[in-house]
Design a protein around this motif. Structure first.
Motif, mmCIF file in Angstrom:
data_model
loop_
_atom_site.group_PDB
_atom_site.id
_atom_site.type_symbol
_atom_site.label_atom_id
_atom_site.label_comp_id
_atom_site.label_asym_id
_atom_site.label_seq_id
_atom_site.Cartn_x
_atom_site.Cartn_y
_atom_site.Cartn_z
ATOM 1 N N HIS A 71 -43.731 6.301 -15.134
ATOM 2 C CA HIS A 71 -44.666 5.305 -15.036
ATOM 3 C C HIS A 71 -45.930 7.129 -14.228
ATOM 4 O O HIS A 71 -46.367 7.025 -14.636
ATOM 5 N N ALA A 72 -45.797 6.971 -12.674
ATOM 6 C CA ALA A 72 -45.838 7.831 -11.829
ATOM 7 C C ALA A 72 -46.044 9.884 -12.338
ATOM 8 O O ALA A 72 -47.185 10.104 -12.478
ATOM 9 N N ALA A 73 -44.916 9.449 -13.617
ATOM 10 C CA ALA A 73 -44.838 11.272 -14.368
ATOM 11 C C ALA A 73 -46.259 10.968 -15.216
ATOM 12 O O ALA A 73 -46.863 12.229 -15.489
ATOM 13 N N VAL A 74 -45.773 10.091 -15.970
ATOM 14 C CA VAL A 74 -47.290 10.015 -16.873
ATOM 15 C C VAL A 74 -48.647 10.090 -16.671
ATOM 16 O O VAL A 74 -49.562 10.327 -16.881
ATOM 17 N N GLN A 75 -48.964 9.279 -15.290
ATOM 18 C CA GLN A 75 -50.090 9.639 -14.158
ATOM 19 C C GLN A 75 -50.547 10.463 -14.153
ATOM 20 O O GLN A 75 -51.685 10.859 -13.539
ATOM 21 N N VAL A 121 -41.826 0.150 -19.392
ATOM 22 C CA VAL A 121 -42.858 1.353 -19.240
ATOM 23 C C VAL A 121 -42.786 1.515 -20.826
ATOM 24 O O VAL A 121 -44.469 2.596 -20.925
ATOM 25 N N LEU A 122 -42.200 1.993 -21.533
ATOM 26 C CA LEU A 122 -42.012 2.346 -22.764
ATOM 27 C C LEU A 122 -43.638 1.446 -23.839
ATOM 28 O O LEU A 122 -44.373 1.974 -24.039
ATOM 29 N N ASP A 123 -43.333 0.060 -23.280
ATOM 30 C CA ASP A 123 -44.736 -1.027 -23.546
ATOM 31 C C ASP A 123 -46.043 -0.149 -22.996
ATOM 32 O O ASP A 123 -46.840 -0.891 -24.006
ATOM 33 N N HIS A 124 -45.557 -0.589 -21.737
ATOM 34 C CA HIS A 124 -47.345 -0.439 -21.312
ATOM 35 C C HIS A 124 -47.877 0.737 -21.711
ATOM 36 O O HIS A 124 -48.922 0.895 -21.795
ATOM 37 N N HIS A 125 -47.530 1.681 -21.802
ATOM 38 C CA HIS A 125 -47.792 2.930 -22.472
ATOM 39 C C HIS A 125 -47.676 3.491 -24.289
ATOM 40 O O HIS A 125 -48.343 4.648 -24.276
ATOM 41 N N GLN A 126 -47.453 2.125 -24.753
ATOM 42 C CA GLN A 126 -47.274 2.301 -25.703
ATOM 43 C C GLN A 126 -46.467 3.591 -26.311
ATOM 44 O O GLN A 126 -46.983 4.543 -27.639
ATOM 45 N N PHE A 127 -45.217 4.098 -25.785
ATOM 46 C CA PHE A 127 -44.390 5.152 -26.175
ATOM 47 C C PHE A 127 -44.082 4.906 -27.980
ATOM 48 O O PHE A 127 -43.775 3.663 -28.519
#
Ligand code: SAH
Length: 244
Positions: A71-75, A121-127
């Motif tokens: 998550h931190a990396a995506v952000q 984290v996959l769900d959160h960012h809808q990967f």
């Protein structure tokens, strides 16, 4: 022109650009037709050991990549773009998907390691999950390179001759016909005579017959889709049951 940008999230940034730095993809990279950045997931670890994985809840073998770190990396990324996680349970990569992805401006590519990534984290960012085939790799980096290779060669101006795409295997759902080049006779084997006669329509017909025969023998599933007019990116070549 569509300049495509890939943001790669990985524990092994030195694995890029690898094959994509040479030949067709390498030239397109040098020409600015595509670009990429790598983000080292380990840079987002918060403890002294730079831990990125942990044991799975519920037990079982292997380790799972931690959601907070991904998550931190995506952000930290400047843009999001189309979010892709490589996974054997994903949608199978095919030429149609490659074509669709080649229209995107930004691809965010998450490369898994170990047993994979925490589901939340996959769900959160809808990967969106994409698989490159029914086998297990040890990590998503090669999958990312395969996906990028298929996409890059579809970007405008990367392949010299636009027709090359139209005639390739899978474009119209049929496998490709056999190719021959000089010498016309090699080790006692001659090139099919029809190719030497310069009659373009007859050559076209012969090539289509070859495509149909090879596809029937090797990939009856593709032939069926072809005959139904499904799936190809290009207007399908004539089917077996069409009037000639
Ligand atoms: N435990 C997982 C496999 C993990 S392999 C399972 O059984 O499904 C480790 C990483 O390699 C995965 O997180 C994924 O990112 C990548 N990977 C493995 N096989 C892949 C495939 N066929 N397509 C795309 N990525 C793959």
């Amino acid at each position: 022109m569509n300049n495509m940008h890939a943001q790669i999230l990985t524990l092994f940034p030195d694995m890029f650009p690898a094959t994509l730095g040479q030949a067709l993809a390498g030239k397109a990279l040098a020409d600015g037709k595509w670009s990429y950045t790598t983000t080292n997931l380990r840079d987002f670890a918060t403890d002294n050991y730079k831990t990125v994985d942990d044991t799975p809840f519920g037990g079982g073998a292997g380790m799972v990549m931690k959601p907070d770190i991904i998550h931190a990396a995506v952000q930290s990324l400047p843009r999001t773009g189309r979010m892709i996680y490589f996974s054997p349970r994903g949608k199978l990569l095919d030429q149609k998907l490659a074509k669709e992805l080649s229209a995107e401006k930004t691809l965010t590519l998450l490369c898994g390691r170990y047993e994979g990534v925490d589901q939340r984290v996959l769900d959160h960012h809808q990967f969106e999950e994409i698989s490159i085939g029914d086998y297990i790799l040890s990590g998503g980096e090669i999958a990312a390179q395969i996906l990028l290779d298929t996409v890059i060669r579809l970007l405008p101006g990367v392949l010299g001759n636009a027709e090359t795409h139209a005639e390739e295997s899978f474009s119209g759902n049929l496998l490709e016909y056999p190719h021959y080049t000089r010498p016309a006779e090699w080790e006692g084997k001659k090139v099919p005579e029809i190719l030497l006669l310069g009659h373009h329509q007859r050559i076209k017909d012969w090539r289509l017959e070859q495509q149909l025969a090879i596809t029937r023998a090797r990939r009856p599933d593709l032939l069926e889709r072809h005959n139904k007019g499904e799936y190809g990116n290009q207007p399908a070549a004539k089917g077996e049951n069409d009037d000639k």
